[in-house]
Design a protein around this motif. Structure first.
Motif, mmCIF file in Angstrom:
data_model
loop_
_atom_site.group_PDB
_atom_site.id
_atom_site.type_symbol
_atom_site.label_atom_id
_atom_site.label_comp_id
_atom_site.label_asym_id
_atom_site.label_seq_id
_atom_site.Cartn_x
_atom_site.Cartn_y
_atom_site.Cartn_z
ATOM 1 N N HIS A 1 0.859 -1.184 0.000
ATOM 2 C CA HIS A 1 0.000 0.000 0.000
ATOM 3 C C HIS A 1 0.889 1.226 0.000
ATOM 4 C CE1 HIS A 1 -3.916 -1.936 1.546
ATOM 5 N NE2 HIS A 1 -4.130 -1.455 0.339
ATOM 6 N N GLY B 1 1.014 5.067 0.646
ATOM 7 C CA GLY B 1 0.210 6.032 1.382
ATOM 8 C C GLY B 1 -0.065 5.585 2.798
ATOM 9 N N ILE C 1 -7.846 1.510 5.082
ATOM 10 C CA ILE C 1 -7.818 1.558 3.607
ATOM 11 C C ILE C 1 -8.863 0.616 3.037
ATOM 12 C CG2 ILE C 1 -6.396 1.035 1.584
ATOM 13 C CD1 ILE C 1 -3.961 1.870 3.268
ATOM 14 N N GLY D 1 -12.200 2.059 3.071
ATOM 15 C CA GLY D 1 -12.351 3.275 2.283
ATOM 16 C C GLY D 1 -12.182 4.546 3.084
ATOM 17 N N LEU E 1 -9.231 5.644 4.330
ATOM 18 C CA LEU E 1 -7.903 6.231 4.156
ATOM 19 C C LEU E 1 -7.481 6.013 2.706
ATOM 20 C CD1 LEU E 1 -5.488 7.565 5.683
ATOM 21 C CD2 LEU E 1 -4.560 5.240 5.954
ATOM 22 N N PRO E 2 -7.117 7.084 2.019
ATOM 23 C CA PRO E 2 -6.725 6.910 0.611
ATOM 24 C C PRO E 2 -5.344 6.255 0.502
ATOM 25 C CG PRO E 2 -6.395 9.184 1.277
ATOM 26 C CD PRO E 2 -7.072 8.501 2.441
ATOM 27 N N ALA E 3 -5.256 5.284 -0.349
ATOM 28 C CA ALA E 3 -3.979 4.598 -0.611
ATOM 29 C C ALA E 3 -4.109 3.840 -1.921
ATOM 30 C CB ALA E 3 -3.611 3.653 0.523
ATOM 31 N N GLN E 4 -2.997 3.473 -2.457
ATOM 32 C CA GLN E 4 -2.977 2.753 -3.738
ATOM 33 C C GLN E 4 -2.128 1.488 -3.602
ATOM 34 O OE1 GLN E 4 -1.925 5.141 -7.122
ATOM 35 N NE2 GLN E 4 -1.147 3.375 -8.294
#
Length: 587
Positions: free
Chosen positions: A74, A76, A86, A89, A91-94
């Protein structure tokens, strides 16, 4: 192609699909780099990729490699617990995957690192062949399929002695399928046509040490299905049994007719043995003492002295021998006679030499007496010498199988040692490397252990070091390469590893495996092998197809007509029951 620069477009048309870009947050070197995997794409271990580096004032450099590690993380996230936020939904992360690439080829050879951000393509077709150096193999031998389902090859130049020779196969017994891979490799060499006109006369000698699994190589496998047939077709091979096989087995213990000691196969099997006259004239006594510990004992001086005396004094006599005026008709009687001569003070010096102590002579005598039970059925004076009984690959089928599984350990050592000695000497006398002889021997660590010495080990070392020039190729299999004589392993151009024990995998003999592959060999399934060859800097993971020939009696389809004949069955019926001469009637 949208989103792909012109340089990548050119490569893609040659056999590649975009899969990511060279990572800019990890160091890229000329021999190793990381690539970020594009969304919607993936890379797995053993995938082959390629990228290009533009250079000022000269042609671009193509850098190809194999995936040796893959990770996902992850981006972020700061704390381990962030994964839950995450996922919800909150906490924003990729999610980003990245793959480690170990370089296998640089063309032209300008060793520069790839540029961060440069497109990376999954190599297929001609790009894959170039990355794995298959395009440089003038005689590729198919050995299985890679993780991408495409054929994988080994260079025949490193099998037949052109540039190297010998194969070492390691793995846990019953799981690594060492013998299955060895037989498949032989089948591919013989059926792929890489040997050209020499392939017609090439031979194979296989020692069967476990059960009767290798006695049906010339029978089709009744479990062969369409998928397996298609797998062989992808490799350019027919799916079928070995076309020309002869099986040899020892005589049954206590059987005066010399009937082969096999149970599941009743046709096409010939018994092998040595007459007493051959045992003496060919100086085979040292192979009775073939344990690696024996050569470290002083009584080996007695062994060589008695061997010389037998060769000098023994004369053929009515199927047996005459020695010191005594007619000897079986191995047990020969042993008793030798012990008597060594026990007599008047004759002891003649047979053992004058400088040998009584304790040393007694040590020899004890071991010789212990060999009677194991070797009496192999060294005969009651079977006709003119009856065909010799293992001779030059006059046999393309594949000769020598069954040892019913023999005790001492007898197995004797057969292996004498047979290899005879075949190697025959090749030496021929003075030419052609036709080739492939020798498949399992449990190599038993016959050529790292410590000690023995007659068998000396023969195997001779094959490993000089066999290439004489056309004798050793295909050795063992559970632990760390316990095999170093010079034999070192002289093996091709090294194959199946599933390994964790302790064994950590040994330096497997230093050619990258760290990730050392972990993977602990999990390898039957049929999965890692093959290291001089042409390719990274071992290739492959799967070879299910045998198209029967590997046990229950799988055996109808036998070919050729197996209905055997030396024994086609010989003079009077010779079969052990006639001593052409004039004797055995009833």
């Amino acid at each position: 192609m949208a989103g792909v620069p012109a340089d990548s477009e050119h490569v893609s048309q040659s056999g590649g699909q975009p899969v990511g870009r060279v990572l800019g947050t990890a160091d890229a070197t000329p021999l190793q780099f990381w690539t970020a995997v594009s969304p919607g794409s993936y890379l797995q271990l053993d995938d082959v990729v390629v990228t290009r580096r533009e250079l000022p004032g000269r042609e671009p450099v193509t850098i190809a490699g194999v995936v040796t590690a893959v990770r996902a993380r992850h981006e972020g996230a700061q704390f381990d617990s962030d994964v839950f936020a995450i996922a919800d939904g909150m906490l924003p992360a990729q999610v980003q995957e990245a793959a480690e690439i170990t370089v296998t080829r640089v063309d032209p050879e300008v060793y520069v690192p790839p540029t961060p951000g440069a497109p990376v393509l999954r190599a297929t077709g001609s790009l894959r062949d170039a990355a794995l150096h298959f395009d440089r193999m003038s005689r590729p031998v198919p050995i299985g399929t890679g993780r991408d389902g495409q054929p994988t090859y080994v260079n025949a130049d490193f099998l037949d002695g052109t540039r190297g020779a010998h194969v070492s196969i390691s793995g846990i017994s019953g799981v690594a399928t060492k013998t299955s891979f060895a037989t498949f490799l032989l089948y591919s060499v013989f059926q792929s046509g890489v040997l050209g006109v020499d392939g017609v006369n090439a031979k194979a000698l296989i020692f069967n040490v476990k059960g009767e699994d290798l006695l049906f190589l010339d029978h089709p496998n009744n479990r062969l299905d369409a998928a397996t047939t298609a797998a062989y077709a992808r490799l350019g091979l027919p799916a079928g049994p070995f076309p020309d096989v002869r099986v040899h087995a020892p005589p049954r213990a206590g059987d005066s007719t010399g009937t082969p000691d096999v149970s599941s196969r009743t046709t096409g099997v010939d018994s092998f043995y040595w007459t007493l006259a051959e045992f003496c004239a060919k100086r085979l006594l040292p192979y009775v003492f073939a344990d690696s510990d024996d050569e470290r004992q002083q009584y080996t001086m007695v062994v060589h002295a008695v061997t010389a005396q037998l060769a000098r004094l023994a004369t053929p006599a009515d199927g047996g021998i005459s020695l010191d005026g005594v007619r000897i008709g079986d191995y047990g009687t020969l042993v008793d006679h030798l012990v008597d001569q060594l026990s007599d003070e008047e004759t002891r010096g003649i047979w053992s030499g004058s400088a040998v102590s009584l304790g040393t002579v007694n040590a020899f005598a004890r071991r010789l007496i212990n060999s009677k039970r194991d070797l009496s059925r192999l060294i005969r004076g009651d079977l006709a010498g003119r009856r065909p009984h010799e293992i001779n690959t030059s006059e046999s089928a393309q594949v000769t199988v020598v069954d040892l599984h019913n023999l005790p350990d001492r007898a197995q050592r004797f057969v292996v040692g004498v047979t290899l000695k005879t075949e190697f000497e025959r090749k030496e006398r021929a003075g030419t490397a052609k036709p080739l002889l492939f020798v498949v021997l399992d449990e190599l660590n038993k016959y050529a252990p790292r410590e000690g010495t023995s007659p068998i080990k000396e023969v195997l070392l001779d094959i490993a070091e000089r066999g290439r020039s004489m056309g004798v190729i050793l295909v050795g299999a063992q559970q632990t390469a760390s316990e095999v004589e170093r010079r034999i392993v070192t002289n093996s151009a091709v090294r194959v590893v199946g599933r390994l024990d964790p302790a064994e995998a950590s040994r330096p003999e497997y230093g050619f495996l990258p760290p990730a592959q050392r972990q993977r060999v602990l999990l390898a399934r039957p049929g999965t092998m890692f093959v290291n060859q001089p042409d390719i800097p990274v071992p290739l993971c492959l799967e070879f197809p299910f045998p198209a020939w029967a590997t046990r009696h229950s799988e055996a389809g109808p036998p070919p007509s050729a197996t209905l004949r055997s030396i024994t069955q086609s010989a003079d019926p009077f010779a079969v029951v052990g006639a001593a001469s052409t004039d004797d009637i055995p009833f």
